[in-house]
Design a protein around this motif. Structure first.
Motif, PDB file in Angstrom:
ATOM      1  N   ALA A  42       0.648  -1.182   0.064  1.00  0.00           N
ATOM      2  CA  ALA A  42       0.011   0.045  -0.140  1.00  0.00           C
ATOM      3  C   ALA A  42       0.834   1.239   0.090  1.00  0.00           C
ATOM      4  O   ALA A  42       0.422   2.428  -0.019  1.00  0.00           O
ATOM      5  CB  ALA A  42      -0.814   0.163   1.163  1.00  0.00           C
ATOM      6  N   ASP A  43       2.328   1.098  -0.003  1.00  0.00           N
ATOM      7  CA  ASP A  43       3.330   2.139  -0.179  1.00  0.00           C
ATOM      8  C   ASP A  43       3.898   1.940  -1.546  1.00  0.00           C
ATOM      9  O   ASP A  43       4.552   0.918  -1.852  1.00  0.00           O
ATOM     10  CB  ASP A  43       4.077   1.978   0.914  1.00  0.00           C
ATOM     11  CG  ASP A  43       5.025   2.953   1.116  1.00  0.00           C
ATOM     12  OD1 ASP A  43       5.281   3.622  -0.251  1.00  0.00           O
ATOM     13  OD2 ASP A  43       5.465   3.224   1.968  1.00  0.00           O
ATOM     14  N   LYS A  57      -7.288   5.334  -0.297  1.00  0.00           N
ATOM     15  CA  LYS A  57      -7.850   6.592  -0.032  1.00  0.00           C
ATOM     16  C   LYS A  57      -7.650   7.020   1.454  1.00  0.00           C
ATOM     17  O   LYS A  57      -8.715   6.673   1.931  1.00  0.00           O
ATOM     18  CB  LYS A  57      -8.934   6.790  -0.915  1.00  0.00           C
ATOM     19  CG  LYS A  57      -9.460   8.218  -0.975  1.00  0.00           C
ATOM     20  CD  LYS A  57     -10.729   8.644  -1.883  1.00  0.00           C
ATOM     21  CE  LYS A  57     -11.045   9.862  -1.997  1.00  0.00           C
ATOM     22  NZ  LYS A  57     -12.120  10.241  -3.032  1.00  0.00           N
ATOM     23  N   GLY A  58      -6.803   7.814   1.695  1.00  0.00           N
ATOM     24  CA  GLY A  58      -6.883   8.043   3.139  1.00  0.00           C
ATOM     25  C   GLY A  58      -7.445   9.417   3.728  1.00  0.00           C
ATOM     26  O   GLY A  58      -7.677  10.151   2.906  1.00  0.00           O
ATOM     27  N   ALA A  59      -7.391   9.576   5.036  1.00  0.00           N
ATOM     28  CA  ALA A  59      -8.113  11.095   5.443  1.00  0.00           C
ATOM     29  C   ALA A  59      -7.223  12.231   4.730  1.00  0.00           C
ATOM     30  O   ALA A  59      -7.608  13.234   4.845  1.00  0.00           O
ATOM     31  CB  ALA A  59      -8.058  11.001   7.019  1.00  0.00           C
ATOM     32  N   VAL A  60      -5.785  11.866   4.682  1.00  0.00           N
ATOM     33  CA  VAL A  60      -4.974  12.853   4.229  1.00  0.00           C
ATOM     34  C   VAL A  60      -4.385  12.796   2.884  1.00  0.00           C
ATOM     35  O   VAL A  60      -4.370  13.904   2.103  1.00  0.00           O
ATOM     36  CB  VAL A  60      -3.667  13.159   5.180  1.00  0.00           C
ATOM     37  CG1 VAL A  60      -2.768  14.068   4.763  1.00  0.00           C
ATOM     38  CG2 VAL A  60      -4.096  13.148   6.838  1.00  0.00           C
ATOM     39  N   ASP A  62      -4.415  10.734  -0.865  1.00  0.00           N
ATOM     40  CA  ASP A  62      -4.910   9.694  -1.682  1.00  0.00           C
ATOM     41  C   ASP A  62      -3.888   8.989  -2.439  1.00  0.00           C
ATOM     42  O   ASP A  62      -3.131   9.547  -3.220  1.00  0.00           O
ATOM     43  CB  ASP A  62      -5.972  10.553  -2.884  1.00  0.00           C
ATOM     44  CG  ASP A  62      -6.740   9.566  -3.461  1.00  0.00           C
ATOM     45  OD1 ASP A  62      -6.496   8.179  -3.582  1.00  0.00           O
ATOM     46  OD2 ASP A  62      -7.594   9.906  -4.226  1.00  0.00           O
ATOM     47  N   GLY A  63      -4.086   7.632  -2.326  1.00  0.00           N
ATOM     48  CA  GLY A  63      -3.076   6.649  -2.649  1.00  0.00           C
ATOM     49  C   GLY A  63      -3.090   6.591  -4.464  1.00  0.00           C
ATOM     50  O   GLY A  63      -1.768   6.341  -4.855  1.00  0.00           O
ATOM     51  N   TYR A 101      -6.083  -2.799 -13.867  1.00  0.00           N
ATOM     52  CA  TYR A 101      -6.470  -2.055 -12.869  1.00  0.00           C
ATOM     53  C   TYR A 101      -7.984  -2.577 -12.388  1.00  0.00           C
ATOM     54  O   TYR A 101      -8.485  -3.315 -13.155  1.00  0.00           O
ATOM     55  CB  TYR A 101      -6.860  -0.475 -13.546  1.00  0.00           C
ATOM     56  CG  TYR A 101      -5.839  -0.034 -14.151  1.00  0.00           C
ATOM     57  CD1 TYR A 101      -5.029   0.933 -13.392  1.00  0.00           C
ATOM     58  CD2 TYR A 101      -5.487  -0.235 -15.592  1.00  0.00           C
ATOM     59  CE1 TYR A 101      -4.152   1.654 -13.884  1.00  0.00           C
ATOM     60  CE2 TYR A 101      -4.392   0.428 -16.095  1.00  0.00           C
ATOM     61  CZ  TYR A 101      -3.581   1.471 -15.162  1.00  0.00           C
ATOM     62  OH  TYR A 101      -2.354   2.100 -15.512  1.00  0.00           O
ATOM     63  N   ILE A 102      -8.157  -2.612 -10.944  1.00  0.00           N
ATOM     64  CA  ILE A 102      -9.322  -2.934 -10.475  1.00  0.00           C
ATOM     65  C   ILE A 102      -9.852  -2.044  -9.817  1.00  0.00           C
ATOM     66  O   ILE A 102      -9.164  -1.372  -8.655  1.00  0.00           O
ATOM     67  CB  ILE A 102      -8.928  -4.329  -9.364  1.00  0.00           C
ATOM     68  CG1 ILE A 102      -8.077  -5.383 -10.133  1.00  0.00           C
ATOM     69  CG2 ILE A 102     -10.207  -4.517  -8.629  1.00  0.00           C
ATOM     70  CD1 ILE A 102      -6.808  -5.517  -9.726  1.00  0.00           C
ATOM     71  N   ILE A 103     -11.005  -1.506 -10.202  1.00  0.00           N
ATOM     72  CA  ILE A 103     -11.589  -0.453  -9.511  1.00  0.00           C
ATOM     73  C   ILE A 103     -12.635  -0.900  -8.504  1.00  0.00           C
ATOM     74  O   ILE A 103     -13.528  -1.598  -8.704  1.00  0.00           O
ATOM     75  CB  ILE A 103     -12.542   0.488 -10.603  1.00  0.00           C
ATOM     76  CG1 ILE A 103     -11.471   1.012 -11.834  1.00  0.00           C
ATOM     77  CG2 ILE A 103     -12.844   1.949 -10.160  1.00  0.00           C
ATOM     78  CD1 ILE A 103     -10.298   1.538 -11.534  1.00  0.00           C
ATOM     79  N   VAL A 104     -12.545  -0.363  -7.193  1.00  0.00           N
ATOM     80  CA  VAL A 104     -13.352  -1.051  -6.098  1.00  0.00           C
ATOM     81  C   VAL A 104     -14.016   0.246  -5.439  1.00  0.00           C
ATOM     82  O   VAL A 104     -13.848   1.314  -5.538  1.00  0.00           O
ATOM     83  CB  VAL A 104     -12.293  -1.451  -4.832  1.00  0.00           C
ATOM     84  CG1 VAL A 104     -11.712  -2.721  -5.677  1.00  0.00           C
ATOM     85  CG2 VAL A 104     -11.352  -0.420  -4.299  1.00  0.00           C
ATOM     86  N   LYS A 105     -15.227  -0.231  -4.590  1.00  0.00           N
ATOM     87  CA  LYS A 105     -15.982   0.824  -3.977  1.00  0.00           C
ATOM     88  C   LYS A 105     -15.187   1.498  -2.927  1.00  0.00           C
ATOM     89  O   LYS A 105     -15.336   2.665  -2.671  1.00  0.00           O
ATOM     90  CB  LYS A 105     -17.094   0.238  -3.496  1.00  0.00           C
ATOM     91  CG  LYS A 105     -18.232   1.013  -2.971  1.00  0.00           C
ATOM     92  CD  LYS A 105     -19.361   0.265  -2.641  1.00  0.00           C
ATOM     93  CE  LYS A 105     -20.421   1.387  -1.879  1.00  0.00           C
ATOM     94  NZ  LYS A 105     -20.801   2.288  -3.051  1.00  0.00           N
ATOM     95  N   SER A 106     -14.321   0.786  -2.047  1.00  0.00           N
ATOM     96  CA  SER A 106     -13.644   1.271  -1.105  1.00  0.00           C
ATOM     97  C   SER A 106     -12.446   0.574  -0.902  1.00  0.00           C
ATOM     98  O   SER A 106     -12.092  -0.503  -0.693  1.00  0.00           O
ATOM     99  CB  SER A 106     -14.341   0.989   0.170  1.00  0.00           C
ATOM    100  OG  SER A 106     -13.565   1.135   1.369  1.00  0.00           O
ATOM    101  N   SER A 107     -11.254   1.301  -1.301  1.00  0.00           N
ATOM    102  CA  SER A 107      -9.787   1.107  -1.284  1.00  0.00           C
ATOM    103  C   SER A 107      -9.386   0.489   0.042  1.00  0.00           C
ATOM    104  O   SER A 107      -8.453  -0.432   0.216  1.00  0.00           O
ATOM    105  CB  SER A 107      -8.924   2.042  -1.860  1.00  0.00           C
ATOM    106  OG  SER A 107      -9.026   3.242  -0.911  1.00  0.00           O
TER     107      SER A 107
END
Length: 511
Positions: A42-43, A57-60, A62-63, A101-107
């Motif tokens: 995830a990094d 996609k974090g609070a600060v 977006d990955g 690419y796998i597009i998801v509802k929630s990363s």
């Protein structure tokens, strides 16, 4: 592991390789789903050839901003909520033909489920106990780990202070690690023969789906007070976030709740788990009463049995009741649990104390919320020190500002003298933080306070000026051996500083 196995249970919106939609080509979809994933990250900096990169996609941050970087490092499979505009053109040109690419509802949910799938559901292979609430998580989780280790079980611990696999100590970065690290830790525990794991569950971890997909054998609620409102915005959001943990416990788990807290019943009202309650004031499944106490410990009556424990304070009595109740619910014998409880020692930075000259006691505690500070000051005041009760504390920068005046008011109410100083000021002006604290203090409290932004100097002043027989509380950092000033992390240990201050006092008194 195969890509298809890793994606099990994830809400996928669409998948494509290069410009080709995978669901339009069954053969291509089959080939991609059977792809062998070399590593998961995830990094983007940890990606290598053949990696699966999860753009969380974090609070600060977006990955998805790091997708290009991940691909340059060799990532071939990208899980994300959206593709940034700068990547759309390379895809259209065909420069990303080999990238799936796998597009998801929630990363966030995707990361958690990929982690669970990758390590083949390690939480199902041991007894995982989660501890949540504002205060007491570290003490309860750590002392449960010590209790069950003493009962001859190999155990794991995931906590603010440190993580353990059996007797091996590992550093802890967050109270609850991210999903990949968390499931990796649980997997190692299973591999190395652990049968129990005791784990702190933070509100951030619940909200950010770090614990999604884990199977808990039990959950413990400690209490709920003012904290993390910089993140959750309202107390109601914070409370509801904690409740989610109990809402998702399975039927074969237990939910052990502190009903002395006004949110105790609320937490378990919708849980499917078997509900049990503990208390120091009310009728409950597990009930404790304090018979007597001194700075060295207290005599408790726990479910009808008296036991001397090396802790003081009502909040510690509550913690010990939760530990006893959990042990009994997990099948441990009453007599053995009571015996072990009599030998347990305080967790690092939780009301650890040092006796200096002139019968002065300095206690270091992690109390960094209004409720925690009030609990420990009330406990120390009840000991009726011959001298003064002195409080040294501050509040963290870049964090919840609303609790600062509350803590100032509490320090003023219970302390004879106060030293308001820095905690971890981070990028805030230390004096601005101190002014926020001062705003909650009345005129009498301000008169008995000194405002010293340098924490080391504040502790030294408190020790140097303490009357014989005084108790000094140094609150806020506890086990932490650093201070964050600006963006720099500097070594600073409250207990080390306290001991050095007493050496200076002794030296000055002998001159």
């Amino acid at each position: 592991m195969r890509l298809g196995q890793l994606l099990k249970g994830i809400r996928i919106i669409r998948e494509f390789q290069g410009r080709e939609e995978l669901f339009q080509d069954t053969a291509l979809f089959s080939v991609v789903n059977s792809a062998d994933i070399k590593s998961i990250a995830a990094d983007s900096r940890k990606c290598s050839r053949g990696s699966l990169f999860i753009a969380v996609k974090g609070a600060v941050t977006d990955g998805s901003k790091f997708i290009k970087s991940a691909i340059e490092k060799g990532a071939q499979y990208i899980v994300c909520e959206n593709i940034p505009e700068e990547e759309e053109e390379p895809i259209r040109r065909g420069d990303r033909d080999q990238i799936t690419y796998i597009i998801v509802k929630s990363s966030r949910e995707a990361e958690a489920m990929i982690a669970v799938n990758n390590f083949q559901n390690p939480s199902q292979k041991l007894q995982l106990i989660g501890v949540t609430g504002t205060n007491g998580k570290t003490s309860i989780a750590t002392l449960l780990y010590k209790t069950f280790t003493a009962l001859k079980h190999k155990c794991g611990l995931i906590s603010t202070i440190a993580n353990y696999i059996g007797e091996e100590k590992l550093p802890a970065i967050n109270t609850t690690p991210g999903p990949l690290e968390l499931n990796s830790l649980l997997d190692r525990m299973v591999t190395e023969g652990c049968t129990y794991c005791f784990m702190e569950v933070s509100s951030h971890a619940i909200d950010q789906a770090r614990i999604l997909g884990l199977k808990y054998a039990g959950g413990i609620f400690t209490n709920l007070t003012h904290d993390h409102l910089d993140y959750h915005k309202t107390f109601e959001n914070y409370r509801n976030c904690k409740k989610q943990f109990f809402d998702t416990l399975p039927e074969d788990a237990f939910a052990l709740s502190n009903i002395d807290d006004r949110n105790g019943e609320f937490m378990v009202q919708n849980t499917k788990a078997q509900i049990h309650r503990y208390s120091t004031h009310n009728v409950a499944d597990f009930k404790t009463r304090i018979i007597e106490q001194s700075i060295d410990g207290m005599l408790l009556n726990i479910n009808g049995t008296e036991v001397w424990c090396n802790f003081i304070g009502e909040y510690n009595a509550e913690n010990l009741t939760a530990i006893y109740g959990t042990a009994i619910l997990l099948g441990a014998p009453h007599d053995e649990v009571i015996k072990i409880m009599s030998s347990l020692k305080s967790v690092s930075g939780r009301l650890e104390y040092f006796r200096g000259e002139d019968n002065i006691i300095a206690a270091v505690d992690y109390a960094h919320t209004p409720d925690a500070l009030e609990n420990v000051l009330k406990t120390l005041k009840a000991l009726k020190p011959v001298g003064e009760l002195i409080c040294v504390f501050g509040c963290g920068g870049d964090r919840d500002k609303t609790k600062r005046p509350e803590m100032g008011a509490i320090a003023g109410k219970y302390s004879d003298r106060i030293f308001v100083t820095s905690d971890n000021p981070r990028t805030e002006d230390p004096m601005a933080i101190i002014e926020n604290i001062k705003a909650g203090m009345n005129a009498d409290s301000v008169l008995k306070a000194k405002f010293i932004p340098d924490r080391i100097h504040a502790i030294q002043n408190a020790v140097a000026t303490a009357k014989p027989g005084s108790i000094i509380l140094v609150a806020g950092k506890g086990h932490e051996d650093y201070q964050i000033i600006g963006t720099e992390k500097r070594h600073m240990d409250d207990m080390e500083t306290v001991k050095e201050a007493f050496r200076l006092r002794e030296y000055n008194n002998t001159k």
